[in-house]
Motif scaffolding. Structure first.
Motif, PDB file in Angstrom:
ATOM      1  N   GLN A   1       0.828  -1.211   0.000  1.00 34.01           N
ATOM      2  CA  GLN A   1       0.000   0.000   0.000  1.00 34.01           C
ATOM      3  C   GLN A   1       0.863   1.262   0.000  1.00 34.01           C
ATOM      4  N   LYS A   2       2.031   1.199   0.674  1.00 33.92           N
ATOM      5  CA  LYS A   2       2.899   2.370   0.801  1.00 33.92           C
ATOM      6  C   LYS A   2       3.770   2.593  -0.434  1.00 33.92           C
ATOM      7  N   LEU A   3       3.952   1.575  -1.265  1.00 33.11           N
ATOM      8  CA  LEU A   3       4.914   1.661  -2.362  1.00 33.11           C
ATOM      9  C   LEU A   3       4.764   2.912  -3.245  1.00 33.11           C
ATOM     10  N   PRO A   4       3.534   3.320  -3.595  1.00 35.06           N
ATOM     11  CA  PRO A   4       3.432   4.518  -4.446  1.00 35.06           C
ATOM     12  C   PRO A   4       4.024   5.775  -3.803  1.00 35.06           C
ATOM     13  N   GLU A   5       4.091   5.802  -2.455  1.00 34.89           N
ATOM     14  CA  GLU A   5       4.629   6.989  -1.775  1.00 34.89           C
ATOM     15  C   GLU A   5       6.156   6.967  -1.682  1.00 34.89           C
ATOM     16  N   LEU A   6       6.779   5.838  -1.911  1.00 34.67           N
ATOM     17  CA  LEU A   6       8.212   5.683  -1.644  1.00 34.67           C
ATOM     18  C   LEU A   6       9.020   6.137  -2.850  1.00 34.67           C
ATOM     19  N   GLU A   7       9.146   7.444  -2.973  1.00 31.77           N
ATOM     20  CA  GLU A   7       9.831   8.028  -4.121  1.00 31.77           C
ATOM     21  C   GLU A   7      11.293   7.604  -4.200  1.00 31.77           C
ATOM     22  N   ILE A   8      11.890   7.304  -3.052  1.00 24.36           N
ATOM     23  CA  ILE A   8      13.308   6.986  -3.042  1.00 24.36           C
ATOM     24  C   ILE A   8      13.627   5.726  -3.843  1.00 24.36           C
ATOM     25  N   LEU A   9      12.629   4.871  -4.068  1.00 22.69           N
ATOM     26  CA  LEU A   9      12.869   3.624  -4.791  1.00 22.69           C
ATOM     27  C   LEU A   9      12.835   3.807  -6.302  1.00 22.69           C
ATOM     28  N   ARG A  10      12.402   4.994  -6.763  1.00 23.14           N
ATOM     29  CA  ARG A  10      12.193   5.185  -8.201  1.00 23.14           C
ATOM     30  C   ARG A  10      13.002   6.366  -8.719  1.00 23.14           C
ATOM     31  N   SER A  11      13.247   6.361 -10.010  1.00 24.33           N
ATOM     32  CA  SER A  11      13.838   7.520 -10.691  1.00 24.33           C
ATOM     33  C   SER A  11      12.727   8.490 -11.068  1.00 24.33           C
ATOM     34  N   ASN A  12      13.074   9.783 -11.114  1.00 26.36           N
ATOM     35  CA  ASN A  12      12.159  10.798 -11.635  1.00 26.36           C
ATOM     36  C   ASN A  12      13.002  11.869 -12.314  1.00 26.36           C
ATOM     37  N   ASN A  13      12.352  12.941 -12.768  1.00 22.29           N
ATOM     38  CA  ASN A  13      13.084  13.957 -13.524  1.00 22.29           C
ATOM     39  C   ASN A  13      14.243  14.550 -12.728  1.00 22.29           C
ATOM     40  N   LEU A  14      14.032  14.757 -11.418  1.00 19.56           N
ATOM     41  CA  LEU A  14      15.094  15.341 -10.605  1.00 19.56           C
ATOM     42  C   LEU A  14      16.223  14.344 -10.377  1.00 19.56           C
TER      43      LEU A  14
END
Length: 844
Positions: free
Chosen positions: A126-139
């Motif tokens: 349930q928390k995975l979508p909030e865990l930005e640290i696990l994914r790449s993004n533009n920044l």
């Protein structure tokens, strides 16, 4: 949690307006921040009177406030080789507050307590979508180019630190780490891997160093990029898919372990934790890691630590470390994926040809062990302590020591003026100046006594209605009049504060059995032989020889259950948390007997401390032990003779800790009953327990115990296992390893003899019985719930603790005694329900 700052306020500038800018992203006040004063006329009057009293030349200590870092916005940058600039009102155009957050800042990666693996996996998905640290993004996709651009700045040496908490919790101790690093490496580069510090607030925190021309960058890491083409890549994919159990340890701790390895592998350089003081240049080190401990005989390392690592780019052992992380990841064992990991791998492959790995001795990074660190923070009070400070400074400034690890659990300690820590900081900083906990507000014109009394009087006048609610919980018997409930009979009585003075001192008290630090075994033995005549606890005398008769007389009082506690510290340090253990014990066992084995409590002061319980006809006795009698005709008798002869090394751990372990075993063997540490709240009656000890931890898969603990032991008189314990104590005694003669001893012996040995009839109780909350989760019990979710958690925890499986809750007092008990918290609720005397713990 962080260091204290000191402002030098000049009365010539007091007429200037000092504007405290409240920034948009600083509106949220953390738990430990001081409450905003009410916007009422009394509050304004209070501030006005405060400045009136202190308008002359003065030094105002804010050592007890949350740390304030100052944005030095001077006319020109501070030159690297210039003497550091004092932080004064004359060179502050803007003051930026670094909020020091609560001891344990909210972490979205902290899983819920007391859930099964399956429930935790559901929560994690349930928390995975909030865990930005696990994914790449533009920044984060700019990470690699930002790093290369930064490291192409002519760095003499490149350092990395990691910060996964909010920027507002980046405190003074963390700032010290950066400050001293640049003192030793003025041309070095420091990269802080942190999303929260890669922000406007983070920039303001770092600005004093940036203004000094130092090369420092906070950068948001790109974890998928860092693990790409390493064994950590598969592990990350499993975590992101929700198939891998993150464990009950906050995932951020384990991600920090992984990121330090991958950053060093991708770029090379020096990784440092944020709780170091750097003392000298690292440029002579290459492909090195520090030993935390060594074997005293062989001098071979026994434990390594990953808090400081120096490696070339693509160094092969880093790939081994990452592979071990991915293959053996365990989120339920503290240190398994960090310091224990580097120890495991280095032991296996460290001597591989071509690795050229250097293991530097503990003096390099860990010259002071975690259980000895307090002494560095204390002001010397006498000549021998002053000589020790000078000796320690000389040792730390030798060639062998590059940095000093502060084991940041020490962040609760004040840095006292003249201490080793204060001296080190004053010698190894650029920006950080006044760090001491000044005990007095020093003044030049007005009488300090007058102004202090006036300040206190005004403070209480203004805040009389609200001050009590902001204090840690006092025992109710320190209030003037209150109700006590016992056996459904109401009694109202007045207890005079002057009749009972329990002074709780949080820091360690002076212990005559504490050996000098940093000495050889031979030097310690010389010291110990000199001290022997003072160590009355090792001897019998006319008074102690009454011990056995006094015990028998006391236990012949019709006790339903007999309990023992041990207190080898001064009576004045017997605090409210220790009283709480006795209080809740008698709530559950009103007909029980409690014997406190203690020379200091067997005194007038001890009697006054115990009097509220004695006045209620509870059976309690403080008694001076006779150690020679207790160990007579046991395997420990020869150990005591060796110790008294001065031939046995007491070790570097205070001997009182090990004597407490021994006395607990010997008393149970001689008399039988229940031994309890003084940091428990008792919830249920123990009468159904017999010949039992509690597991502190169990294997999550097999459910077999992995560690026992001797903080609670229930045994019949002359139980054979107690003799095994005493034999193990005497034959394997080691005064240099914390816990070796205590909880680890209990685990070792029971593992050897088993629980099914004929005649033993031993019961191993699950962690829920005495240790339902592990030491690293205890803080949460003290917090007031602030959301519906937290309120539901409190209710659930209360239900679990009252579910019938929990007899008592261990509070891990070394960790928790500094925490305030907040109204509505689990702790507050438990105390209200299980206290006899301290019923009223809050003022509305």
């Amino acid at each position: 949690m962080a260091p204290s700052g000191v402002f030098l306020i000049n009365n010539h500038d007091i007429s200037k307006k000092i504007l405290l800018h409240s920034l948009e992203d600083e509106k949220n006040v953390t738990e430990n921040a001081l409450p905003n004063p009410p916007s009422s006329p009394p509050a304004l009057s209070f501030v006005a009177i405060f400045f009136l009293l202190y308008s002359s030349d003065t030094i105002v200590s804010i050592a007890n406030l949350p740390m304030h870092a100052v944005d030095l916005k001077s006319n020109k940058a501070v030159d690297h080789l210039r003497e550091p600039t004092l932080i004064t009102t004359t060179n502050i155009q803007e003051q930026i507050t670094i909020d020091e957050g609560p001891d344990e800042v909210y972490d979205p990666l902290i899983p819920p307590d007391n859930v099964t693996k399956e429930e935790r996996l559901v929560w994690f998905r349930q928390k995975l979508p909030e865990l930005e640290i696990l994914r790449s993004n533009n920044l984060t996709q700019e990470f690699h180019s930002r790093v290369l651009q930064f490291l192409n700045n002519g760095c003499s040496i490149q350092f990395y630190m990691i910060w996964f908490s909010p920027a507002k919790s980046f405190g003074k101790r963390e700032f010290f780490a950066m400050d001293s690093l640049f003192k030793a490496h003025p041309q070095g580069c420091l990269m802080i891997l942190s999303k929260s510090m890669d922000s406007g607030r983070g920039y303001r925190i770092l600005k004093p160093l940036l203004d000094g021309g130092f090369k420092i960058l906070a950068v948001t890491p790109d974890l998928p990029f860092l693990v790409k083409n390493t064994p950590g890549e598969v592990w990350l994919e499993e975590i992101k898919s929700g198939k891998k159990d993150p464990g009950y340890i906050p995932l951020s701790q384990n991600l920090a372990n992984l990121i330090r390895l991958t950053v060093l592998y991708k770029y090379g350089g020096v990784y440092l934790d944020t709780d170091f003081i750097t003392l000298k240049d690292f440029s002579g080190l290459r492909n090195a890691i520090g030993a935390q401990s060594v074997d005293l005989q062989s001098k071979n390392w026994t434990t390594l630590n990953n808090a400081a690592m120096i490696f070339d780019i693509n160094y092969p052992i880093l790939l081994d470390y990452i592979s071990e992380f991915a293959a053996t990841f365990n989120g339920n064992k503290w240190g398994h994926n960090g310091p224990f990991l580097v120890s495991r791998v280095t032991e296996k492959v460290g001597s591989t040809p071509g690795y050229n790995l250097t293991i530097v001795p503990p003096e390099a990074f860990y010259p002071v062990d975690w259980n000895q660190i307090r002494r560095l923070f204390r002001k010397p009070q006498k000549k021998s302590e002053s000589r020790w400070v000078e000796s320690m400074l000389n040792e730390l400034n030798q060639e062998e020591t590059y940095a000093l690890h502060l084991w940041n659990k020490s962040r609760e300690l004040a840095i006292e003026e003249g201490s080793v820590m204060a001296r080190l900081i004053s010698e190894h900083h650029y920006v950080t100046i006044k760090v001491f906990d000044y005990r007095l507000l020093r003044r030049t014109v007005k009488s300090p006594i007058f102004t202090t009394l006036a300040f206190v009087a005004i403070f209480f006048f203004v805040y009389a209605d609200t001050i009590v609610s902001n204090l840690p919980m006092p025992p109710a018997f320190l209030t003037s009049t209150h109700e006590h409930h016992l056996d459904d009979h109401h009694t109202t009585e007045t207890v005079s504060i002057t009749k009972l003075a329990i002074q709780e001192k949080i820091d360690e008290f002076l212990d005559p059995l504490i050996p000098p630090d940093n000495v050889t075994k031979e030097e310690r033995l010389v010291w110990f032989r000199r001290k022997l005549p003072e160590l009355e606890i090792l001897q019998s005398n006319d008074f102690t020889q009454k011990f056995h008769g006094r015990v028998l007389e006391f236990l012949n009082n019709g006790c339903s259950t007999q309990f023992y506690m041990i207190w080898l510290s001064p009576a004045k340090s017997f605090g409210k948390r220790d009283f709480l253990a006795m209080d809740t014990l008698f709530n559950s066992h009103p007909k029980g007997c409690l014997m406190i084995i203690s020379r200091s409590m067997d005194s007038e002061l001890g009697y006054r401390i115990l009097k509220p319980l004695l006045d209620r006809d509870f059976k309690i006795l403080a008694i001076t032990p006779d150690l020679p009698f207790l160990v007579k005709n046991t395997p420990a008798e020869s150990w005591l003779d060796e110790m008294k002869s001065g031939r046995r090394d007491p070790g570097n751990i205070p001997l009182s800790q090990n004597l407490s372990n021994l006395i607990g075993l010997a008393v149970l063997y001689k008399y039988g009953g229940i031994y309890l540490d003084t940091d428990f709240i008792i919830l249920e009656n123990f009468s159904g327990l017999r010949n039992a000890v509690g597991a502190q931890s169990i294997d999550s898969e097999s459910k077999n115990w992995t560690r026992l603990n001797g903080a609670v032991m229930i045994f019949d008189i002359h139980h054979p296992l107690l003799r095994d314990f005493l034999d193990e104590f005497a034959s394997t005694f080691n005064g240099n390893k914390w816990g070796y003669n205590g909880p680890y001893l209990v685990s070792r012996v029971i593992k050897k003899v088993g629980i099914r040995t004929s005649g033993y009839n031993l019961t191993i109780l699950p962690p829920e019985a005495f240790y339902p909350v592990d030491w690293n989760r205890i803080r949460r019990l003290y917090r007031k719930p602030k959301t519906d979710l937290e309120s539901r958690w409190v209710e659930r925890m209360m239900n679990e603790l009252h579910g019938g499986e929990t007899y008592a809750i261990h509070l891990w007092n070394k960790r928790s005694r500094v925490l305030a008990i907040e109204e509505g918290s689990v702790m507050a609720r438990l105390i209200l329900e299980h206290c006899v005397i301290c019923q009223d713990i809050y003022t509305s």
